[in-house]
Design a protein around this motif. Structure first.
Motif, PDB file in Angstrom:
ATOM      1  N   ILE A 317      -3.545  -4.983  -1.193  1.00  0.00           N
ATOM      2  CA  ILE A 317      -4.357  -5.730  -0.230  1.00  0.00           C
ATOM      3  C   ILE A 317      -5.135  -4.781   0.680  1.00  0.00           C
ATOM      4  O   ILE A 317      -6.345  -4.917   0.866  1.00  0.00           O
ATOM      5  N   THR A 318      -4.424  -3.788   1.229  1.00  0.00           N
ATOM      6  CA  THR A 318      -5.062  -2.897   2.200  1.00  0.00           C
ATOM      7  C   THR A 318      -5.606  -1.624   1.586  1.00  0.00           C
ATOM      8  O   THR A 318      -6.434  -0.943   2.193  1.00  0.00           O
ATOM      9  N   GLY A 319      -5.120  -1.270   0.400  1.00  0.00           N
ATOM     10  CA  GLY A 319      -5.532  -0.017  -0.224  1.00  0.00           C
ATOM     11  C   GLY A 319      -4.818   1.190   0.333  1.00  0.00           C
ATOM     12  O   GLY A 319      -5.096   2.312  -0.083  1.00  0.00           O
ATOM     13  N   ARG A 320      -3.881   0.981   1.281  1.00  0.00           N
ATOM     14  CA  ARG A 320      -3.138   2.110   1.845  1.00  0.00           C
ATOM     15  C   ARG A 320      -2.107   2.603   0.850  1.00  0.00           C
ATOM     16  O   ARG A 320      -1.370   1.811   0.260  1.00  0.00           O
ATOM     17  N   SER A 321      -2.052   3.902   0.678  1.00  0.00           N
ATOM     18  CA  SER A 321      -1.040   4.493  -0.196  1.00  0.00           C
ATOM     19  C   SER A 321       0.182   4.846   0.626  1.00  0.00           C
ATOM     20  O   SER A 321       0.111   4.993   1.853  1.00  0.00           O
ATOM     21  N   SER A 322       1.298   4.982  -0.045  1.00  0.00           N
ATOM     22  CA  SER A 322       2.539   5.295   0.648  1.00  0.00           C
ATOM     23  C   SER A 322       3.463   6.053  -0.285  1.00  0.00           C
ATOM     24  O   SER A 322       3.574   5.727  -1.470  1.00  0.00           O
ATOM     25  N   VAL A 323       4.088   7.088   0.248  1.00  0.00           N
ATOM     26  CA  VAL A 323       5.123   7.817  -0.483  1.00  0.00           C
ATOM     27  C   VAL A 323       6.447   7.495   0.193  1.00  0.00           C
ATOM     28  O   VAL A 323       6.602   7.713   1.393  1.00  0.00           O
ATOM     29  N   GLN A 324       7.390   6.966  -0.575  1.00  0.00           N
ATOM     30  CA  GLN A 324       8.625   6.456  -0.015  1.00  0.00           C
ATOM     31  C   GLN A 324       9.823   6.913  -0.838  1.00  0.00           C
ATOM     32  O   GLN A 324       9.699   7.224  -2.030  1.00  0.00           O
ATOM     33  N   LEU A 325      10.990   6.932  -0.187  1.00  0.00           N
ATOM     34  CA  LEU A 325      12.222   7.091  -0.944  1.00  0.00           C
ATOM     35  C   LEU A 325      12.462   5.813  -1.736  1.00  0.00           C
ATOM     36  O   LEU A 325      12.266   4.711  -1.223  1.00  0.00           O
ATOM     37  N   ALA A 326      12.881   5.953  -2.964  1.00  0.00           N
ATOM     38  CA  ALA A 326      13.069   4.797  -3.826  1.00  0.00           C
ATOM     39  C   ALA A 326      14.334   4.037  -3.467  1.00  0.00           C
ATOM     40  O   ALA A 326      15.290   4.595  -2.909  1.00  0.00           O
ATOM     41  N   ASN A 327      14.330   2.757  -3.771  1.00  0.00           N
ATOM     42  CA  ASN A 327      15.540   1.955  -3.627  1.00  0.00           C
ATOM     43  C   ASN A 327      16.589   2.476  -4.615  1.00  0.00           C
ATOM     44  O   ASN A 327      16.289   2.640  -5.797  1.00  0.00           O
ATOM     45  N   PRO A 328      17.815   2.738  -4.167  1.00  0.00           N
ATOM     46  CA  PRO A 328      18.811   3.328  -5.064  1.00  0.00           C
ATOM     47  C   PRO A 328      19.492   2.327  -5.993  1.00  0.00           C
ATOM     48  O   PRO A 328      20.224   2.730  -6.888  1.00  0.00           O
ATOM     49  N   ILE A 329      19.266   1.016  -5.768  1.00  0.00           N
ATOM     50  CA  ILE A 329      19.906  -0.002  -6.611  1.00  0.00           C
ATOM     51  C   ILE A 329      19.004  -0.290  -7.800  1.00  0.00           C
ATOM     52  O   ILE A 329      17.841  -0.667  -7.641  1.00  0.00           O
ATOM     53  N   ARG A 330      19.528  -0.122  -8.987  1.00  0.00           N
ATOM     54  CA  ARG A 330      18.745  -0.329 -10.204  1.00  0.00           C
ATOM     55  C   ARG A 330      19.268  -1.565 -10.942  1.00  0.00           C
ATOM     56  O   ARG A 330      20.407  -1.574 -11.413  1.00  0.00           O
ATOM     57  N   LEU A 331      18.454  -2.601 -11.013  1.00  0.00           N
ATOM     58  CA  LEU A 331      18.810  -3.806 -11.752  1.00  0.00           C
ATOM     59  C   LEU A 331      18.005  -3.831 -13.049  1.00  0.00           C
ATOM     60  O   LEU A 331      16.800  -3.601 -13.037  1.00  0.00           O
ATOM     61  N   SER A 332      18.664  -4.146 -14.158  1.00  0.00           N
ATOM     62  CA  SER A 332      17.996  -4.066 -15.453  1.00  0.00           C
ATOM     63  C   SER A 332      16.985  -5.186 -15.658  1.00  0.00           C
ATOM     64  O   SER A 332      15.961  -4.980 -16.319  1.00  0.00           O
ATOM     65  N   ALA A 333      17.241  -6.380 -15.110  1.00  0.00           N
ATOM     66  CA  ALA A 333      16.364  -7.524 -15.357  1.00  0.00           C
ATOM     67  C   ALA A 333      15.394  -7.800 -14.211  1.00  0.00           C
ATOM     68  O   ALA A 333      14.332  -8.381 -14.437  1.00  0.00           O
ATOM     69  N   SER A 334      15.750  -7.405 -13.001  1.00  0.00           N
ATOM     70  CA  SER A 334      14.883  -7.707 -11.847  1.00  0.00           C
ATOM     71  C   SER A 334      14.840  -6.509 -10.903  1.00  0.00           C
ATOM     72  O   SER A 334      15.418  -6.542  -9.819  1.00  0.00           O
ATOM     73  N   PRO A 335      14.183  -5.452 -11.334  1.00  0.00           N
ATOM     74  CA  PRO A 335      14.188  -4.209 -10.545  1.00  0.00           C
ATOM     75  C   PRO A 335      13.431  -4.345  -9.229  1.00  0.00           C
ATOM     76  O   PRO A 335      12.645  -5.278  -9.032  1.00  0.00           O
ATOM     77  N   ALA A 336      13.679  -3.395  -8.343  1.00  0.00           N
ATOM     78  CA  ALA A 336      12.955  -3.338  -7.080  1.00  0.00           C
ATOM     79  C   ALA A 336      11.469  -3.131  -7.340  1.00  0.00           C
ATOM     80  O   ALA A 336      11.068  -2.491  -8.314  1.00  0.00           O
ATOM     81  N   THR A 337      10.650  -3.699  -6.467  1.00  0.00           N
ATOM     82  CA  THR A 337       9.205  -3.510  -6.559  1.00  0.00           C
ATOM     83  C   THR A 337       8.691  -2.994  -5.221  1.00  0.00           C
ATOM     84  O   THR A 337       9.279  -3.243  -4.165  1.00  0.00           O
ATOM     85  N   TYR A 338       7.576  -2.296  -5.280  1.00  0.00           N
ATOM     86  CA  TYR A 338       6.986  -1.681  -4.096  1.00  0.00           C
ATOM     87  C   TYR A 338       5.570  -2.224  -3.974  1.00  0.00           C
ATOM     88  O   TYR A 338       4.660  -1.796  -4.674  1.00  0.00           O
ATOM     89  N   ARG A 339       5.407  -3.213  -3.077  1.00  0.00           N
ATOM     90  CA  ARG A 339       4.185  -4.004  -3.036  1.00  0.00           C
ATOM     91  C   ARG A 339       3.334  -3.744  -1.793  1.00  0.00           C
ATOM     92  O   ARG A 339       2.109  -3.736  -1.877  1.00  0.00           O
ATOM     93  N   GLN A 340       3.981  -3.558  -0.658  1.00  0.00           N
ATOM     94  CA  GLN A 340       3.247  -3.481   0.602  1.00  0.00           C
ATOM     95  C   GLN A 340       3.631  -2.219   1.359  1.00  0.00           C
ATOM     96  O   GLN A 340       4.821  -1.922   1.532  1.00  0.00           O
ATOM     97  N   ALA A 341       2.643  -1.508   1.818  1.00  0.00           N
ATOM     98  CA  ALA A 341       2.894  -0.351   2.665  1.00  0.00           C
ATOM     99  C   ALA A 341       3.467  -0.831   4.001  1.00  0.00           C
ATOM    100  O   ALA A 341       3.284  -1.983   4.384  1.00  0.00           O
TER     101      ALA A 341
END
Length: 364
Positions: A317-341
């Motif tokens: 939406i904003t075009g802002r980029s972001s570098v973040q630490l990843a979510n440590p919980i890994r789900l095989s069917a519904s993984p974490a998503t990174y949508r909004q800065a």
């Protein structure tokens, strides 16, 4: 943020002054955002609400009437003053899950300010952190805040699971001090059993030896020997086979009692070569060992192991980029998503993305 990473619509209500952590700088990222705020606020929408006004209260009540989960961390009693406490809201929403986070509970400690440093001091963590020669030391991150956040997440998810079964919500309460005390595990249990509080012993372990950091030719090496087989492998790798027959070191209990001379002997051998050399040699011998990395080196290690500890994404939406630490919980069917800065203050004020209707669910 953990809930938001897995799809929850999270609306962050901020005062006109904004979240205090917005001003906790330096450092800042390449967009000029404080990295402290950015580290825990991705995937959230920010609206400004002045709860001291009638319009602000009306809007907050409208939001809470349609959300599945309400999370608050005011001092105990403040939400009741606004009519936004669990008892008031649940009267009209018996399925509401309501999570309160406090510093020291809702009783005699309710007036104490809940800052991580204060809890590390009052809660005893500093008393066991650091070496005997130095003053008590806090952990290098706001560890109690993180522990409490994880406990809040766990409580919310369990309450939602109960609601799935019964249709009824409930209040979840976590506090910083209790989260820290529960995290003392072996140290806390030892205190309860013996009546003696443990002292600072640096990087050593109160019940295992050798299990600490050791000097090498160019830096520190952590060695974690948990049994006699590993101790034998360690002594063989260092050319110190006779130590396994030394009456001071034959069992773990004896090694704990003779930790100081044992460390001195081991370091004499370890200081002949580099930390990287000994790490490789000891790991090959089946001895848990690793050099002491800085955070940059640790992130690089995570990437080299395919663990993907960080993510780089762009807000569509904003075009802002972001570098973040990843979510440590890994789900095989519904993984974490990174949508909004991480949002700017009030970025989603009046946003069409925040729809208040009976059909809006899965939000917090």
């Amino acid at each position: 943020m953990m809930l938001a990473d897995f799809g929850a619509e999270v609306i962050k209500i901020e005062s006109p002054a904004g979240d205090d952590t917005r001003a906790w700088v330096p450092p800042v990222d390449h967009h000029g955002r404080g990295t402290y705020f950015a580290s825990v606020n991705r995937n959230k929408r920010s609206v400004v609400v002045d709860l001291n006004t009638d319009d602000g209260l009306a809007y907050a009540r409208e939001l809470t009437a349609e959300c599945d989960v309400v999370v608050e961390n005011f001092r105990p009693g403040v939400m009741a003053k606004f009519g936004l406490d669990y008892q008031t809201l649940s009267a009209g929403r018996p399925d509401l899950v309501y999570c309160s986070i406090s510093g020291f509970g809702t009783g005699a400690g309710s007036a104490l300010p809940g800052y991580d440093l204060l809890v590390q001091a009052l809660g005893g963590l500093m008393s066991i952190t650091g070496s005997p020669e130095t003053e008590p030391t806090k952990a290098g991150v706001a560890l109690v805040d993180v522990l409490t956040g994880q406990n809040a997440l766990t409580g919310i998810l369990m309450a939602l699971r109960v609601r799935d079964t019964t249709g009824h919500g409930q209040e979840v309460h976590v506090n910083l001090l209790s989260s820290l005390l529960a995290a003392f595990v072996n140290q806390g249990t030892a205190t309860l059993a013996t009546g003696n509080s443990p002292a600072r012993i640096g990087n050593a372990h109160p019940s295992i030896a050798p299990y600490e950091t050791f000097r090498t030719r160019d830096g520190l090496l952590a060695i974690a020997v948990g049994n006699n087989r590993q101790f034998g492998a360690l002594t063989e790798a260092l050319g110190l086979n006779s130590l396994t027959e030394d009456p001071r070191f034959r069992t773990n209990e004896l090694r704990v009692a003779s930790r100081v001379p044992l460390k001195r002997i081991l370091e004499q051998a370890l200081e002949t070569d580099s930390a990287a050399h000994w790490q490789a040699k000891l790991l090959e011998a089946g001895v848990p060992a690793g050099k002491v990395n800085d955070i940059g080196e640790a992130l690089a290690l995570g990437h080299s192991l395919g663990l993907e500890p960080s993510v780089h994404f762009t807000d569509p939406i904003t075009g802002r980029s972001s570098v973040q630490l990843a979510n440590p919980i890994r789900l095989s069917a519904s993984p974490a998503t990174y949508r909004q800065a991480p949002p700017t203050l009030g970025e989603h004020q009046g946003s069409t993305f925040i729809s208040i209707s009976p059909n809006t669910r899965g939000s917090a």
